[in-house]
Motif scaffolding. Sequence first.
Motif, PDB file in Angstrom:
ATOM      1  N   GLU A 163       2.617 -32.081  50.583  1.00 20.85           N
ATOM      2  CA  GLU A 163       1.349 -31.635  49.997  1.00 20.85           C
ATOM      3  C   GLU A 163       0.343 -32.766  49.832  1.00 20.85           C
ATOM      4  O   GLU A 163      -0.848 -32.609  50.118  1.00 20.85           O
ATOM      5  N   TYR A 164       0.804 -33.915  49.347  1.00 16.70           N
ATOM      6  CA  TYR A 164      -0.102 -35.046  49.100  1.00 16.70           C
ATOM      7  C   TYR A 164       0.242 -36.154  50.089  1.00 16.70           C
ATOM      8  O   TYR A 164       1.357 -36.686  50.078  1.00 16.70           O
ATOM      9  N   THR A 165      -0.713 -36.499  50.927  1.00 20.76           N
ATOM     10  CA  THR A 165      -0.428 -37.349  52.087  1.00 20.76           C
ATOM     11  C   THR A 165      -0.746 -38.832  51.871  1.00 20.76           C
ATOM     12  O   THR A 165      -0.785 -39.598  52.808  1.00 20.76           O
ATOM     13  N   THR A 193      -5.093 -40.856  40.625  1.00 24.97           N
ATOM     14  CA  THR A 193      -3.632 -40.840  40.637  1.00 24.97           C
ATOM     15  C   THR A 193      -3.137 -39.798  39.638  1.00 24.97           C
ATOM     16  O   THR A 193      -3.873 -39.387  38.738  1.00 24.97           O
ATOM     17  N   ASP A 220       4.695 -31.145  45.540  1.00 26.86           N
ATOM     18  CA  ASP A 220       4.138 -30.603  44.300  1.00 26.86           C
ATOM     19  C   ASP A 220       5.050 -30.808  43.095  1.00 26.86           C
ATOM     20  O   ASP A 220       4.639 -30.572  41.950  1.00 26.86           O
ATOM     21  N   TYR A 269      -1.928 -42.762  46.600  1.00 33.93           N
ATOM     22  CA  TYR A 269      -3.069 -42.685  45.685  1.00 33.93           C
ATOM     23  C   TYR A 269      -4.353 -42.835  46.475  1.00 33.93           C
ATOM     24  O   TYR A 269      -4.330 -43.051  47.682  1.00 33.93           O
ATOM     25  N   TYR A 314       6.311 -33.857  42.668  1.00 36.58           N
ATOM     26  CA  TYR A 314       6.143 -35.310  42.539  1.00 36.58           C
ATOM     27  C   TYR A 314       7.390 -36.072  42.977  1.00 36.58           C
ATOM     28  O   TYR A 314       7.734 -37.122  42.426  1.00 36.58           O
ATOM     29  N   GLY A 317       3.778 -40.243  50.650  1.00 39.75           N
ATOM     30  CA  GLY A 317       3.199 -39.039  50.074  1.00 39.75           C
ATOM     31  C   GLY A 317       4.146 -38.473  49.031  1.00 39.75           C
ATOM     32  O   GLY A 317       5.174 -39.078  48.698  1.00 39.75           O
TER      33      GLY A 317
END
Length: 428
Positions: A232-234, A262, A304, A237, A306, A301
Amino acid sequence: MARRLFSGAWLRKPHYAQVRFSYMRMKYLFISWLVVFIGSWVMYVQYSTYTELCRGHDCRKIICDKYKTGVIDGSACSSLCAKETLYFGKCLSTKPNNQMYLGIWGNLQGVIKCQMEEAAQLDFGTDPEPRKEMVLFDKPTRGTTVEKFKEMVYGLFKAKLGEQGNLSELVNLILSFADGNKDGRVSLPEAKSAWALLQLDEFLLMVILQDKEHTPKLMGFCGDLYVTERVEYTSLYGISLPWIIELLIPSGFRRSMDQWFTPSWPRKAKIAIGLLEFVEDIFHGPYGNFLMCDTSAKNLGYNDKYDLKMMDMRKIVPEVNLKEIIKDRQCESDLDCIYGTDCRTLCDQSKMRCTTEVIQPNLAKACQLLKDYLLRGAPSDIHEELEKQLYLCIALKVTANQMEMEHSLILNNLKTLLWKKISHTNDS
């Protein structure tokens, strides 16, 4: 007389006003033209950059042409080239030769990776050779038996990994993965795809670490194109900005700005624990030590929940392979003995050759990346101890006596310190 002077002045006034109006109009026209010119140039450069970086159409065409002519095959080929249920989405590429896209495969989301050039040898200061389409899928040749192919794969692993672990078991794992249609045998086109993929260090590492939490799962392949699970997060930060704005922002301020975007501190701590666990996974594992040669926030990355996920592992290379390549490398200074951005050895001035021992271990590089990330917003009751442990970690050297013992001690201290602080929170 006075009347004539006044009359002359009154007659000249419109002329001056007209000249002034013409000058102002020319000025505004010039400024407007300049704005349009600069805007067009920026749009052209951005478009050129995008078309150079994002060549998904070319990548798909090359792969599908090979598939349709029977040269390659794999678990993703039919969906990509025949059924057209595997789609290229948003472009994530940072280099033209390594294409990366968000993808949709039926009801699943993933990341598509495709090589537009041959995998570069671990050489220093040279660009990768252009992709040779005619010979990229030239091995194994027609008539090669499964046993012969297994010998080829075993020899490749021995060259890359050395005599580490159970290489025969790893060969069987590769053959199982190469059987894309799960019919119990590996066809020649499937073997060609598998051989091309095994030239990529990232793919090899992903196969070795498939049961590890922080490695994205492999979903399928076709030729040297492969699909992994979506993250999801590539980036660890930061925020993505247009390049023209990037040029105007001082690097120091940019680093500070990155830290504003962040997650909350407990979530950052959980992500950091994930990176420390990944360092453990590749440190003297069953198939030897792997070296992180580009420890960048953009290569990491998280999902969701973390949990850390490695986005880009192309610059994580087997230590045995790197040492073999670098041992005869000519040098004049230590600057000639760098691979990627983070794998540095020393230049032996008496022999004018690079030494083989990488100076900084993976853990030290990871701690350098995490220092500002973790210290910003850290709880006051652990801030001092956390800072102390991070600086001890950054100071680690491969050549130090009892390095492995210090490595394990510092890594465990950091994980324990962070875990104790977040274990009672919902973020853990």
